[in-house]
Design an enzyme around this catalytic site. Structure first.
Site, short mmCIF file in Angstrom:
data_model
loop_
_atom_site.label_atom_id
_atom_site.label_comp_id
_atom_site.label_asym_id
_atom_site.label_seq_id
_atom_site.Cartn_x
_atom_site.Cartn_y
_atom_site.Cartn_z
N ASN A 279 0.82 -1.20 0.00
CA ASN A 279 0.00 0.00 0.00
C ASN A 279 0.87 1.27 0.00
O ASN A 279 1.90 1.30 0.65
CB ASN A 279 -0.93 0.02 1.22
CG ASN A 279 -1.87 -1.18 1.24
OD1 ASN A 279 -2.06 -1.83 0.21
ND2 ASN A 279 -2.43 -1.49 2.40
N HIS B 266 5.82 -0.54 -2.69
CA HIS B 266 5.37 0.18 -3.88
C HIS B 266 5.44 1.68 -3.70
O HIS B 266 4.84 2.43 -4.47
CB HIS B 266 3.96 -0.27 -4.26
CG HIS B 266 3.91 -1.70 -4.71
ND1 HIS B 266 2.75 -2.43 -4.81
CD2 HIS B 266 4.91 -2.55 -5.07
CE1 HIS B 266 3.03 -3.66 -5.23
NE2 HIS B 266 4.33 -3.76 -5.36
N CYS C 19 12.11 13.44 -7.99
CA CYS C 19 12.41 14.21 -9.19
C CYS C 19 12.52 13.30 -10.40
O CYS C 19 13.18 12.25 -10.34
CB CYS C 19 13.72 14.98 -9.01
SG CYS C 19 14.17 15.93 -10.48
N CYS D 255 16.95 20.59 -8.68
CA CYS D 255 17.32 20.89 -10.07
C CYS D 255 16.20 21.57 -10.84
O CYS D 255 16.36 21.92 -12.02
CB CYS D 255 17.71 19.59 -10.80
SG CYS D 255 16.32 18.49 -11.18
N ASN E 260 -8.58 -12.54 4.73
CA ASN E 260 -9.12 -12.01 3.47
C ASN E 260 -10.52 -12.59 3.31
O ASN E 260 -10.69 -13.80 3.44
CB ASN E 260 -8.25 -12.46 2.29
CG ASN E 260 -8.54 -11.70 1.01
OD1 ASN E 260 -9.70 -11.44 0.68
ND2 ASN E 260 -7.49 -11.31 0.30
P1 OAD Z 1 -6.15 -5.87 -4.77
O1 OAD Z 1 -7.22 -4.87 -5.01
O2 OAD Z 1 -5.57 -6.63 -5.91
O3 OAD Z 1 -6.66 -6.96 -3.73
C1 OAD Z 1 -7.28 -6.53 -2.53
C2 OAD Z 1 -7.54 -7.77 -1.69
O4 OAD Z 1 -8.12 -7.36 -0.47
C3 OAD Z 1 -8.53 -8.75 -2.32
O5 OAD Z 1 -8.02 -10.07 -2.21
C4 OAD Z 1 -9.80 -8.59 -1.48
O6 OAD Z 1 -10.51 -9.84 -1.37
C5 OAD Z 1 -9.22 -8.17 -0.16
N1 OAD Z 1 -10.12 -7.36 0.66
C6 OAD Z 1 -11.10 -6.52 0.25
N2 OAD Z 1 -11.69 -5.93 1.33
C7 OAD Z 1 -11.04 -6.42 2.43
C8 OAD Z 1 -11.16 -6.20 3.83
N3 OAD Z 1 -12.09 -5.36 4.32
N4 OAD Z 1 -10.32 -6.85 4.67
C9 OAD Z 1 -9.40 -7.72 4.17
N5 OAD Z 1 -9.22 -7.98 2.84
C10 OAD Z 1 -10.05 -7.33 2.00
O7 OAD Z 1 -4.98 -5.09 -3.97
P2 OAD Z 1 -3.49 -5.57 -3.72
O8 OAD Z 1 -3.39 -7.05 -3.55
O9 OAD Z 1 -2.96 -4.73 -2.63
O10 OAD Z 1 0.38 -2.05 -7.40
O11 OAD Z 1 -2.80 -5.13 -5.11
C11 OAD Z 1 -1.42 -5.28 -5.23
C12 OAD Z 1 -0.91 -4.20 -6.14
O12 OAD Z 1 -1.66 -4.18 -7.39
C13 OAD Z 1 -1.04 -2.78 -5.61
O13 OAD Z 1 -0.02 -2.46 -4.71
C14 OAD Z 1 -0.96 -1.96 -6.90
C15 OAD Z 1 -1.91 -2.79 -7.77
O14 OAD Z 1 -1.67 -2.60 -9.12
C16 OAD Z 1 1.03 -0.87 -7.70
O15 OAD Z 1 0.50 0.21 -7.56
C17 OAD Z 1 2.44 -1.06 -8.19
#
Ligand code: OAD
Length: 283
Positions: free
Chosen positions: A114, A144, A152, A179, A242
């Site tokens: 996050n 991330h 910059c 810069c 999750n």
């Molecule tokens: P996702 O949106 O891919 O997944 C979110 C996860 O949280 C899912 O598995 C949901 O089931 C779960 N979820 C939803 N509500 C919840 C709650 N109240 N409590 C617990 N879990 C819950 O997000 P990320 O896995 O964080 O990358 O995504 C990874 C990366 O993909 C991000 O950091 C971003 C994105 O592209 C970059 O920005 C580089």
């Protein structure tokens, strides 16, 4: 082997008790978090029903080519996300984890995908310091990047940036104090590599952890998604929180199909109280 998710949650021998025993006996705990832990704070996830990637194409907004071609569009989107996130507060899951990080003197380490800074804010608030003053060994490893930092686009100078972004024109976008070139959000975009030093540190934490606590990530984005596997392969035990199963659920011994803000405080209740910084918790 996953313990039946339908087995009793509470009471003697319940799944919460089993998880607390694993966490309480751990010398080191790696906490792997994704957007789901911030969902109850009001920060949209990426792939959920109302997630960022349901409304926008990441290739249009979260990659270096998009920024080169239209920095104003990219900054306008990040300015809007920053304003939204600035109105959000850490939730009970963030605070429960922050307490464990502080009371274990760093034996618990958060590794987050996050960029919202809510883990940092929770640790800072419980410590009575500003987010920027949290000691490095207690700071989450934000793989991330952080949306309230800028970097910059030319010389790489990076710094916290909390002021509102004036995205009325390219000329009013934030510029580098060193810069003068245009700055960009200090977050990892698609097609970009993670900070290698931080990634190596995160891999070390993952391999060293006795328990990996995976909270609110879809487990789809590499290299972050490989870290719980590293914990498991090094003999660590995996607990997942999750509402939905993920590719990481097969690693878990305990999967709590629940929202983080509901179950994490109960899961971590009573784990506080470190004995002399050994990383062990009083039962
Ligand atoms: P996702 O949106 O891919 O997944 C979110 C996860 O949280 C899912 O598995 C949901 O089931 C779960 N979820 C939803 N509500 C919840 C709650 N109240 N409590 C617990 N879990 C819950 O997000 P990320 O896995 O964080 O990358 O995504 C990874 C990366 O993909 C991000 O950091 C971003 C994105 O592209 C970059 O920005 C580089």
């Amino acid at each position: 082997m996953l313990i039946d998710p339908a087995a009793p949650l509470r009471g003697p021998g319940g799944r919460l008790e089993l998880a607390r025993e694993l966490l309480g006996a751990a010398q080191c705990v790696a906490v792997f978090t994704g957007a789901g832990i911030s969902a109850e704070s009001g920060v949209p996830t990426f792939r959920g029903a109302d997630g960022w990637w349901r409304r926008y194409r990441p290739q249009d907004l979260a990659n270096p080519l998009a920024f080169r071609d239209d920095p104003l569009l990219v900054w306008s989107w990040y300015a809007w996300r920053r304003e939204l996130i600035a109105r959000c507060e850490p939730n009970a899951a963030h605070y429960a984890l922050a307490r464990c990080v502080l009371e274990s003197a760093g034996a618990w380490r958060i590794i987050t995908q996050n960029v919202d800074g809510l883990h940092q804010r929770a640790i800072a608030e419980l410590s009575g310091v500003a987010p920027g003053e949290v000691p490095d060994d207690l700071r989450p490893l934000a793989l991330h990047g952080e949306i309230f930092r800028v970097r910059c686009s030319e010389c790489g100078h990076a710094a916290p940036h909390l002021e509102p972004i004036d995205a009325t024109s390219v000329e009013t976008l934030p510029c580098c104090p060193e810069c003068g070139a245009l700055t960009r959000p200090a977050v990892v975009w698609f097609g970009e590599s993670l900070d290698n030093t931080q990634l190596q540190h995160a891999m070390g934490v993952a391999e060293h952890a006795d328990v990996g606590l995976v909270i609110g990530t879809s487990g789809l984005v590499q290299p972050a998604a490989s870290l719980p596997h590293m914990t498991r392969q090094a003999g660590g035990r995996i607990i997942e929180v999750n509402p939905d199963p993920t590719p990481l659920t097969e690693l878990a011994e305990l999967w709590f199909a629940s929202k983080a803000a509901l179950i994490v405080p109960e899961l971590l209740e009573g784990l506080a109280g470190l004995e002399g910084g050994t990383g062990r918790f009083r039962p």
